[in-house]
Design a protein around this motif. Sequence first.
Motif, short mmCIF file in Angstrom:
data_model
loop_
_atom_site.label_atom_id
_atom_site.label_comp_id
_atom_site.label_asym_id
_atom_site.label_seq_id
_atom_site.Cartn_x
_atom_site.Cartn_y
_atom_site.Cartn_z
N ALA A 16 48.81 8.81 23.91
CA ALA A 16 50.20 8.33 23.80
C ALA A 16 51.13 9.41 23.27
N ARG A 17 50.57 10.42 22.61
CA ARG A 17 51.39 11.50 22.07
C ARG A 17 51.59 12.66 23.04
N LEU A 18 50.93 12.59 24.18
CA LEU A 18 51.04 13.66 25.17
C LEU A 18 52.29 13.45 26.01
N LEU A 58 49.92 16.69 31.72
CA LEU A 58 49.32 15.99 32.85
C LEU A 58 48.37 16.86 33.67
N PRO A 59 48.71 18.11 34.00
CA PRO A 59 47.76 18.93 34.77
C PRO A 59 46.41 19.09 34.08
N ASN A 81 48.02 -0.70 32.09
CA ASN A 81 49.28 0.03 32.02
C ASN A 81 50.23 -0.21 33.18
N PHE A 82 49.73 -0.74 34.28
CA PHE A 82 50.57 -0.88 35.46
C PHE A 82 50.43 -2.26 36.09
N LEU A 119 45.30 8.81 31.55
CA LEU A 119 46.26 8.87 32.65
C LEU A 119 47.17 7.65 32.67
N GLY A 120 46.70 6.54 32.16
CA GLY A 120 47.51 5.34 32.13
C GLY A 120 48.76 5.49 31.27
#
Length: 86
Positions: A13-15, A20-21, A77-78, A43-44
């Motif tokens: 959550a802190r990223l 992402l890569p 998450n989606f 990734l979520g």
Amino acid sequence: PPARAAALRHGAARLNAAHLPLILRLVEDDPEVVVQTAALRALGQFGEPAAVETLARIARGKTDPQGLAAIESLAENFSDGVVAPL
């Protein structure tokens, strides 16, 4: 690997999008399943198309721990319909 997996699980959550890569590389290339599954769960936290597409692809194509992690990440998450039904 357990430390990397724990860091991904609890620190995702802190990223930000710049990370992402790296997360995508871990999903595809890390030799440890525990790291791959943690990266899939991380990734979520990203709403970028590359993250969602990777999760959906793996959720559709695998029935192993990675596939389950992708499905769980998408569901958590989606759930608002961002992803077409699998």
